[in-house]
Every structure is written in structure tokens, then in C-alpha cells.
Design a protein around this motif. Structure first.
Motif, mmCIF file in Angstrom:
data_model
loop_
_atom_site.group_PDB
_atom_site.id
_atom_site.type_symbol
_atom_site.label_atom_id
_atom_site.label_comp_id
_atom_site.label_asym_id
_atom_site.label_seq_id
_atom_site.Cartn_x
_atom_site.Cartn_y
_atom_site.Cartn_z
ATOM 1 N N ASP A 141 0.861 -1.195 0.000
ATOM 2 C CA ASP A 141 0.000 0.000 0.000
ATOM 3 C C ASP A 141 0.893 1.240 0.000
ATOM 4 O O ASP A 141 2.129 1.141 0.007
ATOM 5 N N LEU A 163 0.965 2.506 4.528
ATOM 6 C CA LEU A 163 -0.441 2.366 4.897
ATOM 7 C C LEU A 163 -0.804 0.913 5.175
ATOM 8 O O LEU A 163 -1.810 0.632 5.809
ATOM 9 N N ASP A 164 0.026 -0.035 4.710
ATOM 10 C CA ASP A 164 -0.288 -1.444 4.948
ATOM 11 C C ASP A 164 0.149 -1.880 6.345
ATOM 12 O O ASP A 164 0.335 -3.063 6.598
ATOM 13 N N GLN A 165 0.351 -0.937 7.248
ATOM 14 C CA GLN A 165 0.586 -1.160 8.671
ATOM 15 C C GLN A 165 1.966 -1.717 8.975
ATOM 16 O O GLN A 165 2.212 -2.175 10.077
ATOM 17 N N ALA A 189 -1.678 -1.494 14.219
ATOM 18 C CA ALA A 189 -3.023 -1.866 13.783
ATOM 19 C C ALA A 189 -3.661 -0.760 12.963
ATOM 20 O O ALA A 189 -4.871 -0.637 12.908
ATOM 21 N N SER A 191 -2.547 2.419 9.698
ATOM 22 C CA SER A 191 -1.510 2.855 8.775
ATOM 23 C C SER A 191 -0.409 3.552 9.560
ATOM 24 O O SER A 191 -0.676 4.342 10.468
ATOM 25 N N TRP A 209 -1.845 5.343 12.892
ATOM 26 C CA TRP A 209 -3.236 5.755 13.037
ATOM 27 C C TRP A 209 -3.903 5.047 14.213
ATOM 28 O O TRP A 209 -4.907 5.496 14.727
ATOM 29 N N GLN B 341 -10.740 7.988 9.292
ATOM 30 C CA GLN B 341 -9.621 8.017 8.351
ATOM 31 C C GLN B 341 -10.081 7.981 6.907
ATOM 32 O O GLN B 341 -9.404 8.499 6.029
ATOM 33 N N ASP B 403 -7.503 -1.308 9.440
ATOM 34 C CA ASP B 403 -6.762 -2.420 10.022
ATOM 35 C C ASP B 403 -6.981 -3.706 9.227
ATOM 36 O O ASP B 403 -8.114 -4.084 8.933
ATOM 37 N N ARG B 404 -5.849 -4.346 8.913
ATOM 38 C CA ARG B 404 -5.945 -5.598 8.146
ATOM 39 C C ARG B 404 -6.746 -6.654 8.887
ATOM 40 O O ARG B 404 -7.541 -7.391 8.317
ATOM 41 N N LEU B 405 -6.507 -6.710 10.198
ATOM 42 C CA LEU B 405 -7.181 -7.729 10.993
ATOM 43 C C LEU B 405 -8.691 -7.524 10.947
ATOM 44 O O LEU B 405 -9.452 -8.487 10.831
#
Lengths: 393, 662
Positions: A141, A163-165, A189, A191, A209, B341, B403-405
Motif C-alpha cells: 500500500d 499504509l499497509d501497517q 493496527a 496505517s 493511526w 480516516q 486495520d488488516r485484521l
């Protein structure tokens, strides 16, 4: 009031003149005063070349006529005015315009290489001449922030936050021009919007974030305390950390213990901060038109030292000069990058209006290069020779 | 007496040398006796009579008239003139008029010119001396003018310089008496005359008020010509007038009787309505208002409550900060993710776009099969789903942002669904998206029987309500349960055209806005609890305050109605700030703000403070008009929504942009 008694002085030994008070017309402006000084210098040594000067009255740059300035600053016209003169800062010279494929989210340059993060999910390394050297691709991302970690000869370490954490630590060998992912730091958890390497170059801190700050070293430390997303983070020194957040606060943390040391409360979302060890001031940009200066040591966390107002949009990026204690540069959503001197807070020194879209990031290297990237996919570099002689003034 | 004895020459000398005082005294003498002296002076002979000043008639019978200095008799002159001689003498002698007889001697004397003149002067009352000026200016010895030199040169007395011991003693006594308070200073005399005010303590309202309040009894109208037994012909009614009079109601009639004409007074019958009219008169007197009503004079300005200044109500959005460009057609609906966001917008160009709020970057574009009417982000932060409605379809999208999770958890939530054993007939077809749609983020597709206009989530994020406006149909609102993929129609019948629906943020209530009314249903008891009358023609939008006790409704007739559910079913306040129809209203989740977007292209932000104290009414102050959208196709702002944490408002417009005001 037509004449003012003034005594000129400078700290630059090259342009010293006799320490006698002169009677000068009150309506004279910078150009007139500059002419006076040049005349005096010519009278003193023959080989003098014309130099443009700027004038400081009690630490404030003279921008209008002397009478006007003294009236607004409440300076008595009865006494002899002490006027300091410094060599005029030359305008930053545009050097390169580096085209990207997508919006530029972040930029960091050191003495040799420029590192940019872009919305096309990659980070790029450029030479100072604007030549694309390397594309660091690996994130899934948008790359939100980039940072150089250190350089050992030909191999360099660099960081990209996305942004993909994740934050990725890359090793780049400039000779072979190979880049290798060393680590992928997962844990946030949300970005990861900001990353900062500590002065010892052994660990780094990231803000996300998800309202958390993490110091990536062994062991991993997590600082929670912000009520909203962390927008910007920086190291003040090896033990002290500073973070700005959407919850309208700037917080100072002890990097060793993880305790909060101080809180500065504003009234708007902070989008970026910068700290100058030269003048020990924090500059902040927020979701309004002002660049604000704070004293991080002040216990009264509501006090704005100075407000620099000239932008017409949110201030998205702000950066102190690494070599000059009074100068900083700010970028805004109104497409303009402004160069400020804190001694003239009413108007910026220079407006760099090259961008055609939102300015997202600015940087200022130690060898006098100002960089700005924005939503028009362009990275502009400017050569700015803040007079070396004046650097310590 | 002495004068007589003096010689004549001496006498003349005296006469001439005597001055004023002597002459003044002479005034008392008779002119005749003066003539005697004069005769003496004329006859300057030694024949002098020495008898003195005696009456001469004593010698009347004697031949002599006296004696001379030697004592010899003086004989009377011989008077031989008779009357005739006297007359002749008078006629012939020119000096007769100036001839006088000397009684002392009896001789005739002719007066000289000077003597005649003197006699004339004395007769006229003048001074005898010709040269005397009686009008000479008098010179005062002491003048009235103050001279520089004193009249006297006497030095001042010593005592005038020495303070008097006696006076000192007297003054000392007075001072002592004043100190001791024995003597008091004299009071100043009061010059104004003192009168006793007889009416000072009287209450003016008691008597005067009675006079003022007096309302005289209504007077009866005096009889006119109509009442006459023999009225003039113009007062008599014609046949038509009489018919019209009979047609009228008794209350409407101008006259209460018909004027009639009689030949003579004797022919007038008894008045049939006499008792009736007396009774009405009594009623008039009885029912007449006998008291004047006091009107309270209140300045209408004072009745307006004092509103605080907008400056004191900060923060609220004031300026346009970001413009989210990308849509090619009007953006009908926007929604912000619970974290603040991301922003999702649905447009008529058949796309749904996902934006990063802070940079205005479009991160994702999802194409759907029709013009998007509504988008709604699931308010549950642990689920990442966006409901999108277009045509008759509602699609649940997983944008994969945040969040991906959470994203994978929401995917799992959908995929973990197990088909129940007994399959019931559903109102709506539930289908799982596959293939390319799944790649784009489509997860569940719900096919409705009719076009879906609005979607809205319950606060917990499991229930989803959809509105399918259709007048009079029983199927206008459906509620879906995502986790069980179940659909229910909560209402057996719907009255009117449903405009929008909303879940109560805390309690199990459900708000349904039709054209005129907002009905509040209790979902557990399954009954209507309230019906709010909006007082407007056509409700367009509705928003529920996060506290749950207040509702705002926007309407197409430019009004915004604020309902306080505890107060009344009528609007607590109606705001008419917009020039054109309202399209959307929204509350902020934390800040006391609400906003309304209208076809006039503006967003109006109002401060709407709701107090916990039930006695205090909400404070509503319009604070800002935000302009930015251009009006295209007579449409301005189509949707407004607030940022969940910051005092920022988003608006989407017919110009294809979404704008952020901060």
C-alpha cells in the motif's frame, strides 16, 4: 519625525563600519539603508563590491519603512536605534524537478541521496542530480514515510512506513545498486504515518493511526497515551521523543521509561512537527493556516510562542533549517512552500510557488538543499545558500 | 427814621452805594414811601420838615405842615387851583403823568426819567439795580466730587489701631458659648411656603383609578326618522328592500323593525317587540364589559432570547480545506468510517470511491451497476463493511482499508455464514459476490424487489435498514440482519411515502419519516410510540441526536425542524435559513453541532447544545454558512456528514465533488 538617530552594527567582520550614530531619514526602507551601508563600506575600502543587506531592529527584520516599523514595534524614536545588518539572504535557486509516477508522500535527503516515498506503493532513491537510482518496492500500500537510518561506506539502511501497517527496513548497496529487505516490522493496527530514527542510529520510532507509538529495538516498546491518530514523531535527543497527534496535543515522552514528560495542547489537529536543536523550539503545522512555534520545555502547555501566518491552506509539512536557528520551511495545501525567518513573523522570506497541487512534504539538508514534494507528482529541489557567514548569528 | 434826618445828598449816596442786602430789605417798603424819599432827593433845599414819620393828616387842619430845622413853621403852599385848573393842567401839561405831590411839603414834583424807570422795574418785581445779575453760577465750597487731598489733614487716632479689649472679651464669650453649644447658628429661613398635602398618602388607583377604569354603560341609539309614526317616504322600505330585510338573519339586519307609516298617532298600535327589546337592553347592560383591560406593553425585541455569539461557540467548521475530486457526476451520498480516516462517496457515475480524509487522495474506486443512491459505512469499528445501494440492489463492500485484521475478520464474518436447515422464502435475495466483484470488494449482494433509496446501519453494525419508497405499498422498509442473512419487513402496512429511516443510537427505537410525519416505533414491543408532526410539506432527511432525545428533519420547503422528543410531538424550533430545499441534515457525534445541506449550494452549520438537565431547552444558534459547491442542474449540496472525531463537516454536491470544511 523625519530623521532618526541610528547606529549600525554587524557581527560579520567583513562588513564592519565605524561605530558612530548616523542620522537617517525615517522614511528610508531596506534598499535605502543598504545603499547607505554600501557607501560607507566603499569609503572605507576601495575594493568593496555592492552587497545587498537586510536589517534587524531589535531582532525583527525590517520590512517596511523604518518609521512604520518603529511605530508598530513601539520603539522610541528619541533614542539612538541599534540596527543590525546582515547580508541579504539570496532567494533559493530552483535546481531539479524530479517527476514521479504518483503523489509524493514523504522525502528525506542526506548529503548524497534523496529518498522519496510515493503513493504508488514504492520508495525511490534519487541522486542529487535528479537521476533515478533505485526503486524500493515491497509494500502493498501507499508509502507514508521514509527515513535514512545510517550509511556504512557503500551500503545504506533505510526505512519505509506504509499504509499497509508495516515498516520495512531495507539495506541498499549503492555500488551494486541492490536493495534488500532486512526486516518487515509488523505490529501496528493502522496505517503507519510517521517514522523517525533516533540520533544514535540504533533504533527508530513509529507513529500510527492506531494511536500508538512504537520504538523498534529490542525489546519493542509501545507508548499509548494519544487519543487519536499519531501524525508525526521525532527524536529531540537520544532519550526524548516527541509526537504530534490528531487529538490536538503534542506529547513529549521519555524514550527509556515510556513516561509522558510534557503535553502541549493546541486547538487544531497537528499534522507535522519539527524540532530545531539550535533554537530549541518546536514548529508545528496543523489543519489550519498557521505555523506555530512552541517551547517544548515550557510547563504551560498552551502557550504559542509565535504564529507564522501566510498560508491559505492546511500546513502539511514543516522543517527547521539544520544550520540556521531562525529559518524554517513550510509546505501547505495551497500549493506553496514558504521559507520563514522567525525574526520576521509577519511575512515569509520567500514563497516557492512551483507546485501545481498540494504540497505534501518538505525537507532541508545540511548542505543547503530544500526539497518539496506534492500531489502534482513532482519533487522540486532548491539550492539555498543561507549566508555561511551569518549562520551563527 | 434816621434816613429822614439825613441830607438828600447823603441819601442818594447811600442809595447808590448800598448793595444787595439793603435793597432786599427795601423790598418791604411800599413804592409810595419810596417816592417820598425820592421827592426828598429831588428837592435838595434846606426846607426840611422835621415832624418825622407821622400820618400827615394830623396837619390837615393846620396852615402849616411841619417845622424846619430852625423850628419855624413850614406853611402849606398856596393851593389856588380848582377843579377846572386841575383839568386844564391835565390836558395841557405833558408831564402831568409824572408829577406827584409831596405830602411832607405839599409841593408838586416832576419825576425824572431814571426815577420813572426805577418805579417800573420795581413794579415788575425786578431788582432795582440794573447791573445786578441774579443768575450768576453758584460756586460750592464743598464739592460732591472726591478730592485726592483730604479736607482735613488730621492724623488717625491710635485707638483705631489697637484691638479693643472690651470687644475681645465680648467675642471670647460668644466663642465659648458657641463651643459649648449654648448658641446655635441661626437656621436658614425657609423661603418656600409650606403647605399641607392633603392627598399625599392617598392611593391614586383607589379613586382616580376607578374614574379611569370607568366604562359608561352603552347608550341606546336615539330614535331617528325611521322610528317616526309618519316617516318621510325615503325612510319607508320599498317592496324589494322589505323582502331583502325579511330574508336576512335577525342579527344581520340593519334595522330591527320595519318603518311604518300611520295616518295619525292615534292609529299607532302597541309595539309588539317591546318586552323583547327591553330584555335585550337589559342583556346589553348586564353583559357589557365594565372593566378596561390593561394591555401589557412589551418590546418584542426583549422577548427574543439572547443568543451567544458564534465566536464563543467554537470549534465549528469555518473554511473549506480540501476538495475530493474524481467523480464525474453528482455525488448523492457520503459516509465516513468510524475511525475518521476514510470517506466513501457514491455517485451517479456508477462508482463508489474511497478517500483518505487527510490528503483527499482517492485510494480506491469500485464500480457498481448503477447510479449509487446511498452509501453507509458500518458504524462498528470492528467490522469493515460499507453498504452501497443502487437501483434495486444493496451491496456490502469490504474496502480493505484500515486495520488488516478488521478487514479479514469482517470477511470471515461473512464467509462463516452457514445455511440454516430450513430455508424460508425471503423478501430479498441474498447472494455472495464472486469472481471479479469479489476482487473489487463486493461481498454480499442483496436484490430487492424495488429501487432502494437509502441504507442505514444500526449502531451495533449488524442490522441494516433499507428504504424503498413506494406510495401506499406495504413493503417500503426492510431490515436486514447481516450475520444471519435474514430480512424482515417490520411493518404490515405503511402510511404514506417513506422518505428515510433511522435507528435510535441507544434504545431499540426505529424512526420512519414519511412526507409529513416522523413515526417512532419501539422495535421490542412492536408498537408505535410517537408520531412527530413536522409541520412541513415534504420531509427530505432526518438525523437523530447521539443522545437520542432530539431529532432534526430537513424538508423540501426550506425548513429544518428540531424535535425534542421529551417535549412535544411538534417541532421545538423551525429554522428557515436555507433559500432552497434541504437535501440532507446531520448531527455531530461529539460536538454540539448539526449541519444542513441545501439546493442553494450552501451548508449551514448550527450549534445545537443539548443539556442533560431536562428543564433546560436545547440551545440552537446558527454559526456558519459554508459555501463552495457550485449549483448544477438546480441541485446544490446533496449530502452532509460530520467527521466522527473532529469538528469537520463533509458535503457532497451535484458538481461531482466532496468538500471538507474545517
Amino acid at each position: 519625525m523625519s530623521q532618526v538617530q541610528a547606529r549600525f552594527f554587524t557581527e560579520n567582520t567583513k562588513y564592519l563600519i565605524d561605530d558612530v550614530p548616523f542620522s537617517i531619514p525615517a522614511a528610508s526602507e531596506v534598499v535605502d539603508l543598504s545603499g547607505v551601508i554600501n557607501k560607507l563600506l566603499e569609503a572605507k575600502n576601495d575594493g568593496h563590491k555592492h552587497v545587498e543587506f537586510d536589517f534587524l531592529v531589535r531582532g525583527q527584520f525590517l520590512r517596511t519603512s523604518l518609521a512604520n516599523h518603529m511605530e508598530t514595534e513601539n520603539i522610541s524614536t528619541e533614542e539612538v536605534v541599534e540596527i543590525e545588518y546582515v547580508e541579504k539572504f539570496t532567494a533559493p535557486q530552483p535546481e531539479e524537478c524530479i517527476m514521479h509516477d504518483d503523489w509524493i508522500s514523504s522525502v528525506e535527503a542526506d548529503s548524497e541521496w534523496i529518498l522519496t516515498g510515493s503513493f504508488d506503493k514504492t520508495a525511490r532513491i534519487w541522486s542529487m542530480e535528479g537521476k533515478a537510482v533505485m526503486t524500493v518496492a515491497g509494500h502493498t500500500d501507499v508509502v507514508k514515510d521514509v527515513a535514512w537510518v545510517k550509511r556504512d561506506g557503500l551500503s545504506s539502511l533505510l526505512l519505509t512506513a506504509s499504509l499497509d501497517q508495516t515498516i520495512m527496513l531495507w539495506e541498499w548497496n549503492s555500488e551494486r545498486n541492490k536493495v534488500k529487505a532486512r526486516h518487515c516490522c509488523r505490529g501496528h493496527a493502522g496505517s503507519v504515518d510517521t517514522v523517525a530514527v533516533d540520533p544514535t542510529r540504533t533504533k527508530f520510532c513509529s507513529g500510527s493511526w492506531d494511536k500508538m507509538l512504537k520504538i523498534w529495538s529490542t525489546p519493542l516498546m509501545t507508548f499509548s497515551g494519544h487519543n487519536e491518530a499519531v501524525s508525526s514523531v521525532l527524536w529531540m535527543d537520544a532519550e526524548e521523543l516527541c509526537s504530534a497527534s490528531w487529538d490536538h496535543t503534542i506529547r513529549l515522552w521519555d524514550a527509556e521509561t515510556g513516561g509522558q514528560k510534557n503535553t502541549i495542547t493546541g486547538s487544531k489537529v497537528f499534522s507535522c512537527i519539527s524540532y530545531s536543536p539550535l533554537c530549541r523550539r518546536l514548529a508545528s503545522g496543523s489543519t489550519d493556516r498557521h505555523v506555530r512555534l512552541w517551547d517544548p520545555r515550557s510547563k504551560d502547555g498552551y502557550l504559542v510562542l509565535l504564529s507564522l501566518t501566510s498560508h491559505n491552506g492546511w500546513v502539511t509539512a514543516v522543517r527547521w533549517s539544520p544550520s540556521h536557528e531562525h529559518q524554517l520551511v513550510s509546505g501547505s495545501l495551497d500549493n506553496v512552500v514558504k521559507l520563514w525567518d522567525t525574526r520576521s513573523c509577519k511575512a515569509p522570506l520567500y514563497d516557492l510557488a512551483a507546485h501545481e497541487d498540494k504540497v505534501m512534504c518538505v525537507d532541508w539538508t545540511e548542505n543547503g538543499l530544500i526539497l518539496s514534494g506534492g500531489a502534482d507528482n513532482k519533487l522540486y529541489t532548491y539550492r539555498y545558500s543561507a549566508c555561511v557567514s551569518d549562520a551563527g548569528a | 427814621v434816621g434816613l429822614h434826618s439825613l441830607s438828600m445828598s447823603k441819601f442818594t449816596l447811600i442809595l447808590t452805594s448800598l448793595n444787595l442786602q439793603v435793597l432786599d430789605k427795601c423790598k418791604i417798603f411800599s413804592s409810595v414811601s419810596l417816592l417820598v424819599f425820592i421827592t426828598f432827593s429831588v428837592r435838595s433845599q434846606d426846607i426840611r420838615n422835621t415832624v418825622g414819620n407821622i400820618p400827615m393828616e394830623w396837619y390837615k387842619d393846620y396852615p402849616h405842615i411841619g417845622y424846619d430845622l430852625d423850628g419855624k413853621k413850614l406853611f402849606k403852599p398856596i393851593r389856588n387851583k380848582d377843579e377846572l385848573d386841575e383839568f386844564l393842567d391835565k390836558m395841557e401839561n405833558p408831564d402831568y403823568w409824572r408829577t406827584v405831590q409831596d405830602k411832607m411839603t405839599g409841593a408838586d414834583i416832576r419825576l425824572s426819567d431814571e426815577q420813572v424807570d426805577l418805579v417800573h422795574r420795581l413794579q415788575q418785581g425786578k431788582f432795582g439795580d440794573v447791573n445786578f445779575n441774579e443768575y450768576e453760577p453758584a460756586i460750592d465750597f464743598f464739592s460732591n466730587e472726591v478730592m485726592i487731598h483730604p479736607v482735613t489733614n488730621r492724623p488717625q487716632d491710635k485707638r483705631s489701631f489697637i484691638p479693643s479689649l472690651i470687644e475681645k472679651e465680648k467675642v471670647g464669650k460668644l466663642v465659648h458659648a458657641i463651643k459649648m453649644g449654648w448658641i446655635k447658628p441661626r437656621r436658614p429661613k425657609e423661603t418656600t411656603p409650606q403647605y399641607y398635602d392633603l392627598w399625599a398618602k392617598e392611593d391614586p388607583n383607589s379613586i382616580l383609578g376607578r374614574h379611569k377604569m370607568h366604562v359608561p354603560a352603552p347608550k341606546m341609539k336615539l330614535p331617528g326618522h325611521e322610528e317616526s309614526y309618519n316617516p318621510p317616504p325615503e325612510y319607508l322600505m320599498s317592496e324589494e328592500e322589505r323582502l331583502a330585510w325579511e330574508q336576512q338573519d335577525p342579527e344581520d339586519r340593519k334595522l330591527s323593525f320595519l318603518p311604518q307609516k300611520f295616518a295619525c298617532l292615534r292609529a299607532v298600535p302597541a309595539y309588539s317587540r317591546f318586552i323583547h327589546e327591553r330584555f335585550e337592553r337589559c342583556l346589553d347592560l348586564y353583559l357589557c364589559p365594565r372593566q378596561r383591560k390593561m394591555r401589557v406593553n412589551v418590546n418584542p425585541e426583549d422577548l427574543i432570547p439572547k443568543l451567544p455569539k458564534p465566536k464563543d461557540l467554537q470549534p465549528f467548521p469555518t473554511t473549506q480545506s480540501l476538495v475530493y475530486r474524481g467523480h464525474s457526476s453528482l455525488v448523492r451520498s457520503i459516509s465516513v468510517s468510524p475511525s475518521g480516516q476514510w470517506l466513501v462517496s457514491g455517485s451517479d457515475d456508477c462508482t463508489v470511491r474511497f478517500w483518505e480524509v487527510s490528503t483527499a487522495r482517492c485510494l480506491k474506486t469500485v464500480e457498481v451497476g448503477g447510479a449509487v443512491k446511498g452509501v453507509a459505512w458500518n458504524p462498528n469499528p470492528s467490522i469493515c463493511l460499507v453498504a452501497v445501494s443502487y437501483d434495486d440492489t444493496v451491496v456490502l463492500l469490504n474496502p480493505g482499508l484500515g486495520d488488516r485484521l478488521v478487514c479479514t475478520a469482517s470477511d470471515q464474518l461473512i464467509s462463516s455464514y452457514e445455511e440454516p436447515e430450513e430455508v424460508k422464502d425471503q423478501l430479498v435475495q441474498w447472494a455472495v459476490a464472486e469472481g471479479e466483484g469479489h476482487e473489487q470488494g463486493h461481498r454480499l449482494i442483496l436484490k430487492h424487489p424495488k429501487a432502494v433509496r437509502q441504507v442505514t446501519w444500526h449502531g451495533k453494525g449488524d442490522y441494516l435498514a433499507c428504504v424503498m419508497p413506494d406510495n401506499g405499498s406495504s413493503l417500503q422498509v426492510v431490515i436486514h440482519q447481516v450475520s444471519k442473512r435474514r430480512t424482515q419487513n417490520p411493518f404490515r402496512k405503511n402510511k404514506g411515502l417513506v422518505q428515510c429511516v433511522s435507528f435510535h443510537p441507544i434504545r431499540p427505537y426505529f424512526f420512519v419519516a414519511t412526507q409529513r410525519y416522523v413515526r417512532v416505533y419501539n422495535l421490542i414491543k412492536q408498537e408505535l410510540t410517537k408520531k412527530l408532526m413536522a409541520n412541513c410539506k415534504w420531509i427530505s432527511s432526518m438525523a437523530i441526536h447521539p443522545g437520542g432525545d432530539n431529532v432534526i428533519c430537513g424538508s423540501y420547503d426550506c425548513r429544518l425542524a428540531w424535535f425534542d422528543l421529551d417535549l412535544s410531538t411538534k417541532p421545538y424550533k423551525v429554522l428557515r435559513h436555507h433559500k432552497k430545499a434541504l437535501r440532507s441534515v446531520a448531527y455531530h457525534r461529539h460536538y454540539p453541532l448539526f449541519a444542513s445541506g441545501s439546493d442553494d449550494g450552501s451548508v449551514i452549520v448550527c450549534h445545537g447544545m443539548v443539556y442533560n438537565d431536562l428543564l433546560q431547552n436545547p440551545l440552537i444558534v446558527p454559526v456558519k454558512v459554508l459555501k463552495g459547491h457550485t449549483i448544477t442542474h438546480d441541485l446544490g449540496v446533496l449530502d452532509v456528514t460530520f467527521h466522527p472525531t473532529q469538528p469537520w463537516v463533509f458535503s457532497s454536491g451535484s458538481d461531482g465533488t466532496v468538500r471538507l470544511f474545517t
